[in-house]
Design an enzyme around this catalytic site. Structure first.
Site, PDB file in Angstrom:
ATOM      1  N   GLN A 394       0.823  -1.207   0.000  1.00 49.35           N
ATOM      2  CA  GLN A 394       0.000   0.000   0.000  1.00 49.35           C
ATOM      3  C   GLN A 394       0.860   1.261   0.000  1.00 49.35           C
ATOM      4  OE1 GLN A 394      -3.154   0.508  -0.396  1.00 49.35           O
ATOM      5  NE2 GLN A 394      -4.064  -1.508  -0.107  1.00 49.35           N
ATOM      6  N   GLU A 444      -2.336 -15.518  -4.976  1.00 49.85           N
ATOM      7  CA  GLU A 444      -1.745 -14.418  -5.743  1.00 49.85           C
ATOM      8  C   GLU A 444      -1.045 -15.005  -6.957  1.00 49.85           C
ATOM      9  OE1 GLU A 444      -0.470 -11.308  -7.424  1.00 49.85           O
ATOM     10  OE2 GLU A 444      -1.462 -10.899  -5.531  1.00 49.85           O
ATOM     11  N   ASP A 500      -8.894  -7.408  -2.966  1.00 52.10           N
ATOM     12  CA  ASP A 500      -8.257  -6.104  -3.143  1.00 52.10           C
ATOM     13  C   ASP A 500      -7.558  -6.136  -4.499  1.00 52.10           C
ATOM     14  OD1 ASP A 500      -7.068  -3.652  -2.929  1.00 52.10           O
ATOM     15  OD2 ASP A 500      -5.651  -4.208  -1.359  1.00 52.10           O
ATOM     16  N   CYS A 528      -9.383   0.434  -5.156  1.00 49.92           N
ATOM     17  CA  CYS A 528      -8.618   1.673  -5.312  1.00 49.92           C
ATOM     18  C   CYS A 528      -9.157   2.510  -6.469  1.00 49.92           C
ATOM     19  CB  CYS A 528      -7.132   1.375  -5.510  1.00 49.92           C
ATOM     20  SG  CYS A 528      -6.773   0.407  -6.985  1.00 49.92           S
ATOM     21  N   GLU A 571      -9.914   5.304  -1.704  1.00 52.40           N
ATOM     22  CA  GLU A 571     -10.085   3.854  -1.560  1.00 52.40           C
ATOM     23  C   GLU A 571     -11.460   3.587  -0.939  1.00 52.40           C
ATOM     24  OE1 GLU A 571      -7.302   0.266  -1.814  1.00 52.40           O
ATOM     25  OE2 GLU A 571      -6.888   2.385  -2.139  1.00 52.40           O
TER      26      GLU A 571
END
Length: 605
Positions: A394, A444, A500, A528, A571
């Site tokens: 972040q 991921e 996210d 975002c 965000e």
């Protein structure tokens, strides 16, 4: 890549050019000219000079496919890559047109495509294919158009502050008010559209609440990662800073960053020091107008917790010999080792990144460690995180503390909760949830990010975390099965998911996989770019269908966190919940994911 987290830019155009190539930019040339069948090539000149360079561009091997009828770009890609097995580099299909452009890697591939596609029957149409002319370089095209305007008024160029921090002239409380109003308007449009798409959502939407925009604990100097461009300012001086315009708009001007309020002093020093190095070096700054020069960009990562500073020098090496590359790397190393003795800041980690045209299948530009440590360390939610050069973290560390806490508060996990983190990056959200949950699992697509996540779990003494490398939609059901297998028979499974994703949102296949996993009862969506993510919000809540099986997720509450003070970006965190099934529903609906028996223990994923 649907599971690669990506930071939000400082602003639309004032960012590093990163790995943009002329070949990628030219495909965005004037579609009106193409659609009208006009000769793009026209008179040979600067607009097509890029074709003569000693560099690969697939624009040379371009095919136009006509008579396609109305089609979806996804199904056309499937035809080319899966059915016809073409090695395609780019596909360009102007909106609402019945033709497309396809680029290939060689004349042989281009010729094969022409032979197969010309006369090929697809969706009731007989396709026509012919060789297409290359697109004009948008920078040169823009300049040529401007030169033809004899009495045009000179445009006032934006400053770096105007380009990257458009709200910095407004008091911070007014920035928050403006962002809150914008988010309220966006959510109102979303809920209005959802009422139309799914009438059953009405009672849930009547209770939906937006709790406003929470302030960032740090308003100035909050960015822990910045990507600077090497170029020249309006006076022709070499500068390391932010681009003030887009290549396709005819601008390559770069401005210094000393006056930008959202950059920490470490980052400003890094830009200045690299600027000094480039000005002294025999190697040249990169110029996209001709793809000449060497110093292309500088990525800066800094830690507010430790004071560490990582620099990644992006070098365009296509016009450098191996010996020259070795010389340049040594120049970088020597410069920062000497500078560290008396400078106010020290480069603790130095990397060299080869930034040039990517090879087939290459998704990132490789980095090479030159000196110092290989990572830096920062802290979120009291946990230490190792950060590698290309890992997502972040941008606003203090803001991330607020963001993650609000996500935890919204979904309210317990010691009986299992949490799935979809697009987990280096595991920051996963590990922040770990102490509140029975078990946490993350997936991921970037292997190095998972290595960092596993290291971070071990370094923080977290034993209830597990990570997987791969596409999210391939692993969601496997993770659900593992959660069901671990669940005690006497207790109902409390399974939550957190997403996210990158700015573009989740791929629809990931949404479909989440929807079809009936065991997931709550979902937190961290966005975002809420404007782009609105598509996902609708997909989560639309009625069950052939594409989206499983009960819909309805929005329950939302809160925004100002992760990017002085910019237009915010965000947004939304909690979605499924409507509990009735007994009649459970009898009529087949179970999507059955709990495995102990003899059917899941294999290691």
């Amino acid at each position: 890549m649907e599971c690669l987290n990506a930071e939000i830019p400082t602003d639309g155009v004032a960012k590093s050019i990163e790995t943009e190539d002329i070949a990628e930019n030219v495909v965005k040339a004037d579609e009106t000219t193409i659609a009208n069948g006009e000769d793009e090539a026209g008179t040979p000149g600067e607009e097509y000079a890029y074709l003569e360079r000693n560099e690969f561009t697939s624009e040379i091997f371009k095919v136009e496919v006509k008579n396609m009828g109305y089609f979806g770009i996804g199904e056309f890609k499937k035809l080319l890559r899966n059915t016809l097995k073409f090695d395609v580099t780019k596909i360009k299909a102007p909106t609402r047109k019945e033709f497309a452009f396809v680029c290939f890697r060689s004349q042989e591939d281009q010729q094969r495509a022409l032979e197969i596609l010309n006369g090929y029957k697809w969706k009731g149409k007989v396709l026509k294919a012919h060789v297409a002319k290359a697109s004009a370089d948008p920078l040169q095209k823009k300049r040529a158009a401007e030169d033809q305007e004899s009495e045009r008024k000179p445009k006032k160029q934006r400053t770096a502050v105007e380009a990257t921090c458009p709200l910095s002239h407004i008091a911070y409380d007014q920035q928050l008010k403006q962002k809150s109003e914008e988010m309220s308007a966006l959510l109102a449009k979303y809920t209005q559209e959802l009422r139309r798409v799914n009438p059953r959502a009405k009672p849930h939407l009547d209770k939906f609440q937006f709790h406003g925009v929470l302030p960032s604990p740090t308003v100035n100097g909050y960015r822990n990662k910045n990507e600077f461009t090497v170029g020249k300012n309006s006076a022709g001086e070499v500068v390391v800073g932010f681009r003030l315009g887009c290549y396709s708009d005819g601008s390559v001007e770069v401005a210094e960053v000393a006056d930008l309020p959202h950059l920490p002093e470490q980052a400003k020093w890094a830009a200045r020091s690299f600027q000094d190095l480039v000005r002294k070096s025999k190697f040249l700054p990169f110029n996209p107008d001709g793809n000449v020069g060497h110093f292309r960009q500088l990525m800066v990562r800094c830690s507010s917790a430790t004071g560490e500073l990582m620099l990644v020098a992006g070098i365009y090496s296509s016009n450098l010999s191996e010996d020259e590359q070795v010389e340049l790397k040594q120049e970088l190393k020597s410069f920062y080792e000497e500078l560290g003795k008396d400078a106010p800041y020290k480069c603790t980690s130095l990397y060299y990144q080869d930034v040039k045209h990517r090879e087939a299948g290459q998704t990132i530009n490789p980095v090479e460690h030159i000196s110092g440590s290989t990572h830096i360390t920062d802290t979120i939610q009291g946990l230490q995180f190792r950060i590698s050069p290309l890992a997502f973290f972040q941008i606003n560390t203090e803001g991330a503390n607020v963001l993650y806490q609000k996500a935890i508060d919204l979904v309210a996990p317990t010691k009986d909760t299992t949490m799935l983190d979809i697009c987990c990056g280096t595991g920051t959200i996963t590990l922040a949830f770990a102490k509140h949950c029975k078990k946490v699992m993350g997936v991921e697509i970037v292997p190095d990010a998972i290595k960092d996540a596993e290291f971070n779990a071990e370094a923080n003494g977290i034993k209830n975390a597990k990570f997987f490398t791969g596409n999210a939609d391939d692993f969601i059901k496997s993770m659900v099965r593992e959660a069901l297998y671990d669940q005690e028979p006497v207790k109902p499974l409390d399974l939550i998911a957190v997403v996210d994703p990158p700015r573009a949102g989740l791929h629809h296949r990931s949404i479909a996989a989440i929807r079809s996993a009936d065991a997931i009862n709550r979902l937190v969506y961290v966005s975002c770019n809420p404007h782009s993510a609105k598509r996902n919000f609708i997909e989560l809540a639309r009625p069950e269908s052939k594409q989206y099986k499983g009960e819909p997720f309805y929005p329950k509450s939302a809160v925004a966190v100002d992760m990017f003070p002085h910019t237009m970006h915010t965000e947004l965190v939304i909690l979605f919940e499924r409507e509990p099934k009735t007994k009649a529903d459970e009898k009529s609906a087949p179970a999507e994911v059955a709990a495995p028996s102990k003899s059917e223990a899941p294999k290691k994923l």
